[in-house]
Write an enzyme that holds these catalytic residues in place. Structure first.
Site, short mmCIF file in Angstrom:
data_model
loop_
_atom_site.label_atom_id
_atom_site.label_comp_id
_atom_site.label_asym_id
_atom_site.label_seq_id
_atom_site.Cartn_x
_atom_site.Cartn_y
_atom_site.Cartn_z
N GLN A 221 19.15 21.44 111.22
CA GLN A 221 20.52 21.65 110.77
C GLN A 221 21.10 22.97 111.24
O GLN A 221 22.27 23.24 110.99
CB GLN A 221 20.56 21.55 109.24
CG GLN A 221 20.15 20.17 108.74
CD GLN A 221 20.13 20.04 107.24
OE1 GLN A 221 19.14 19.59 106.69
NE2 GLN A 221 21.20 20.40 106.55
N ARG A 367 21.60 18.53 99.68
CA ARG A 367 23.01 18.20 99.59
C ARG A 367 23.70 19.01 98.51
O ARG A 367 24.33 18.47 97.59
CB ARG A 367 23.16 16.71 99.32
CG ARG A 367 24.50 16.19 99.80
CD ARG A 367 24.49 14.73 100.01
NE ARG A 367 25.80 14.28 100.41
CZ ARG A 367 26.06 13.04 100.77
NH1 ARG A 367 25.10 12.15 100.79
NH2 ARG A 367 27.25 12.68 101.12
N CYS A 368 23.55 20.31 98.63
CA CYS A 368 24.08 21.20 97.60
C CYS A 368 24.24 22.56 98.21
O CYS A 368 23.57 22.89 99.17
CB CYS A 368 23.12 21.19 96.42
SG CYS A 368 22.50 22.76 95.86
N GLU A 739 28.76 17.62 99.73
CA GLU A 739 27.78 17.76 98.65
C GLU A 739 28.32 17.36 97.29
O GLU A 739 27.54 17.07 96.37
CB GLU A 739 27.35 19.22 98.53
CG GLU A 739 27.58 19.98 99.78
CD GLU A 739 26.31 20.44 100.41
OE1 GLU A 739 25.90 21.52 100.06
OE2 GLU A 739 25.72 19.72 101.21
#
Ligand code: CDP
Length: 785
Positions: A221, A367-368, A739
């Site tokens: 990422q 996802r935060c 997110e």
């Protein structure tokens, strides 16, 4: 269509460019890549959670035909690669030499001519382990007689991973509690779960001994940041390392860290001089790569005169055996202190203590945005508990306590500056879609018949788009992102980004931004990313930072090109740049709109042999590095409706209403897709996903047989709504969104389960709300072992 200043809202629901290859099975993932002469690597992992290593005998494995090399910590020591730095300024063993500290830890790597031989050879490695007592409970890890996990660290006498970190003000919080008329306390756990991307982690390392060039194929990422880490670890110049990420089958935070397998593959290729491929299997992914959450939280919340006034939080953060938690350097608990949520509090105080345990390292932001998920879960559970105690509707309590629209920009009691919001409006839109009054009526009727129906609310505020260099960095690297835009003589354009898509639709939305700013059709704009040789430096994609940072970079670089185009147009039209006005795709003379030059005319001129304004270079391109002035603060109102089977305790999410406000939406269809996916993940986390361990540290969820992920069967038909409150400092008025649904949905579902169980007097259940756990709560045991 409405407008913000001169900017139209709603770039439009363009179908995703990338789907043409994805839905035909033509994506090019890591495992699709075969390089000439490539060999394969497999990793031997520890069966013990904590054990001394007395010896490792690799002779039988080396003797297996087809095996090229077996690497252990001793070999890595000679290369200076036995330990590597983590994102959190800790160190992590690449291969265990002295002892193993979690089950699944990397102990040796085998390189062979094919992956089957490599895996067969693992069985032939003889490791003499001397088991040690293990500790997997973060509270117990703090006991004086707990086994010391990090005896490799000089002066480390206990299992504390870092000093206690605090935010907010203790004294004023005590005062708010002293003056309150209602106080509620809860112990709340956000259990360890896992991002579990569809494609597991892996690497192909290709070192060329003749040129000294190291090519790395890897789904990650943050390719530029990884390259900098490898440059430091391997002692190579950055320009001699090239990371190429092709299509990536999901990241969700799991592909942010640098894993030992990557370093072993690099070391293997440097030593062997041929490409080395390593792909982990599902169990390896679940048992050894970055987990998420694992926060043990104690909290008090208080209210006065029907309004929430104070919050106190004390957290034990389980970081596993090595602290590789993903967070900006100055934020050891990430952005957890956004825990005051969407409320205008009088005071708050937050303490976080990080602890080592014999569990896999990680603490990635699944996802935060750096622990915001834990914060939102806590505050939204606490607000619901407070409403129950006060016997008022949980939406009424929220409405009375929200930050008012006129208070933005709003300083929270823990130091955040929220940019914009109209919380009351968004909550009302969600109530309308849900038919809230009717739902409460239906619930009353069902309760009278002994049926267990629950309605749960969550109203979250996130801070995404890390981040301003004045506030944050990772390993000393500013969290800025670059964009490089080239408009070619034909009028087609290429925009190169430091953000890296993992399936979020960047090839479409970033092309839409250029299209919006320059008037070039989106299909004529090629988006390039994921290749460090072909994209500007930047910190990558996680924490919903693509749109807030890279999206802004693309808007700014497009405007730079537009400005150059204006100067060229002025020369072409024999007027001054300030006398020209812009409409999408064309500069024209303010007093005479019929006289103008399109972006295509201007591009032609920029590359032609005709003269250009004095001092101007030819071509039409520009580059920027964007430093966001603040995070963006998306928010949303979620309402879950659940039914609990009174006989089996099975929870069904019957309805889920999600109203998100992420400012201006570039592609509302992609945003809806992002929300669908995140809500499905929230259903999984709330109802079924958990990584647990037995007392000896054996991981009990090492496959998809035991780590349950949701399918369409467990998800309702999500009902979405939207409000649009533009971000005042983002050039497009956009905020991140990826997110939000994962962050906001678990508390809504758990609040709904607890609401359903009110007739039984249940006021607490920890996630995941499995039938066994809900059944235990129904029998009066809220926290079964
Ligand atoms: O960093 P990541 O791409 O995961 O998250 P994001 O910035 O929230 O964007 C997710 C996807 O939604 C991207 O394709 C964005 O361009 C799109 N998006 C949008 O169209 N409008 C917004 N306001 C936010 C995101």
């Amino acid at each position: 269509m409405t407008a913000v200043g001169d900017r139209p809202i709603g770039f439009g629901p363009l179908k995703r460019k990338e789907d043409a290859r994805f839905i035909r099975g033509k994506g090019n993932y890591l495992d699709d890549i075969r390089l000439p002469g490539m060999v394969h690597m497999a990793i031997l992992r520890s069966p013990f959670a904590h054990a001394k290593i007395n010896s490792i005998d690799t002779s039988a494995a080396l003797a297996l035909p087809g095996v090229a090399a077996v690497i252990t910590a001793k070999d890595l020591e000679t290369l200076g690669l036995a330990w590597m730095p983590t994102i959190s300024y800790d160190t992590q063993a690449v291969l265990a030499g002295d002892k193993v500290r979690f089950q699944g830890q990397e102990v040796a790597a085998v390189i062979a001519i094919d992956e089957y031989i490599a895996r067969d050879a693992l069985q032939l490695i003889d490791v003499d382990y001397e088991p040690l007592p293990a500790v997997v409970n973060a509270r117990k890890a703090l006991d004086e007689d707990a086994p010391l996990i990090r005896d490799d660290k000089d002066g480390q006498l206990d299992n504390l991973a870092s000093p206690t970190w605090e935010a907010g003000d203790e004294e004023s919080t005590d005062k708010a509690f002293a003056e309150a008329d209602t106080i509620v306390s809860r112990d709340i756990i956000y259990p360890r779960c896992h991002p579990a991307p569809l494609e597991t982690c892996g690497m192909i390392a290709d070192f060329n001994p003749e040129t000294g060039q190291l090519d790395l194929y890897n789904g990650n990422q943050a390719p530029h940041a990884h390259r900098t880490v490898y440059a430091h670890v391997a002692g190579l110049a950055e320009h001699m390392i090239r990371i190429k990420c092709n299509d990536i089958g999901g990241g969700f935070g799991n592909k942010v860290p640098v894993y030992p397998g990557y370093v072993c593959a690099i070391a293997g290729s440097i030593v062997a001089g041929v490409p080395v491929k390593w792909i982990e299997d599902r169990s390896e992914n679940l048992m050894s790569t970055g987990f998420a959450r694992d926060y043990i939280m104690k909290s008090d919340i208080c209210a006065k005169d029907g309004k929430i006034t104070g919050l106190r939080v004390d957290v034990i953060a389980d970081h596993g055996a090595f602290d590789s938690t993903a967070q900006p350097t100055k934020f050891p608990a990430g952005f957890f202190h956004i825990v005051c949520g969407s409320y205008d509090l009088q005071a708050s105080h937050v303490k976080v203590k990080a602890v080592y345990t014999n569990k896999a390292p990680g603490g990635v932001a699944y996802r935060c945005s750096f622990r915001i998920t834990e914060a939102v879960y806590l505050v939204e559970r606490m607000v619901e508990a407070l409403a129950l105690e006060m016997h008022i509707d949980p939406i009424d309590l929220r409405m009375q306590s929200f930050i008012g629209t006129e208070q933005f920009p709003y300083e929270t009691t823990t130091g955040w500056t929220y940019d914009s919001g109209d919380y009351h409006k968004t909550m009302r839109v969600a109530m309308d879609i849900a038919g809230y009054e009717d739902l409460r009526q239906e619930q009353e009727e069902k309760r009278a018949r002994g049926e267990l129906m629950g309605i749960g609310i969550s109203f979250f505020t996130e801070g995404v788009g890390a981040g301003p260099r004045k506030h944050m960095d990772i390993l000393g690297l500013a969290m800025n992102d670059g964009a490089d835009l080239r408009v070619h003589p034909s009028g087609k354009a290429v925009v190169s980004l430091s953000a890296q898509t993992q399936g979020q639709g960047h090839e479409t939305t970033f092309a839409q931004i250029v299209a919006e700013e320059l008037g070039i059709p989106p299909e004529d704009v090629e988006v390039r990313h994921g290749d460090t040789d072909k994209s500007p430096y930047g910190l990558g994609t996680y924490g919903s930072r693509s749109t807030p940072v890279s999206g802004a970079a693309v808007a700014v670089v497009s405007r730079k090109v537009r400005d150059k185009a204006r100067a060229i147009a002025a020369q072409m039209l024999e007027t001054r740049p300030e006398d020209l006005a812009w409409e999408k795709g064309r500069w024209y003379v303010k007093g005479d709109p019929s006289v103008g030059a399109t972006i295509f005319d201007i591009t032609e001129r920029a590359y032609s042999g005709d003269s250009l304004p004095e001092g101007m270079e030819g071509g039409l391109d520009a580059q920027v590095i964007y430093d966001p002035p603040n995070l963006t603060y998306p928010y949303g109102a979620y309402i879950a409706v659940v039914d609990v089977d009174p006989e089996t305790a099975h929870v069904t999410v019957r309805r889920f209403i999600a109203v998100d406000d992420c400012g201006v939406r570039i592609n509302p269809m992609i945003v809806d897709g992002q929300i669908h996916g995140g809500l499905a993940e929230g259903v999984g986390i709330a109802l079924m996903e958990v990584i647990t361990f037995d007392e000896e540290g054996n991981c009990l969820n090492g496959s998809f047989m035991d780590y349950l992920i949701p399918t369409a069967l467990e998800c309702p038909d999500f009902e979405l709504g939207a409000t649009v409150t533009p971000c005042p400092h983002h050039p497009l008025g956009a905020k991140g969104v990826g997110e939000s649904p994962n962050v906001g949905s678990p508390p809504a579902i758990v609040n709904a389960v607890i609401d359903a169980l009110q007739p039984l007097g249940v006021n607490h259940v920890d996630m995941p709300c499995t039938p066994a756990r809900v059944w235990a709560a129904m029998q009066g045991n809220a926290a079964p072992p």
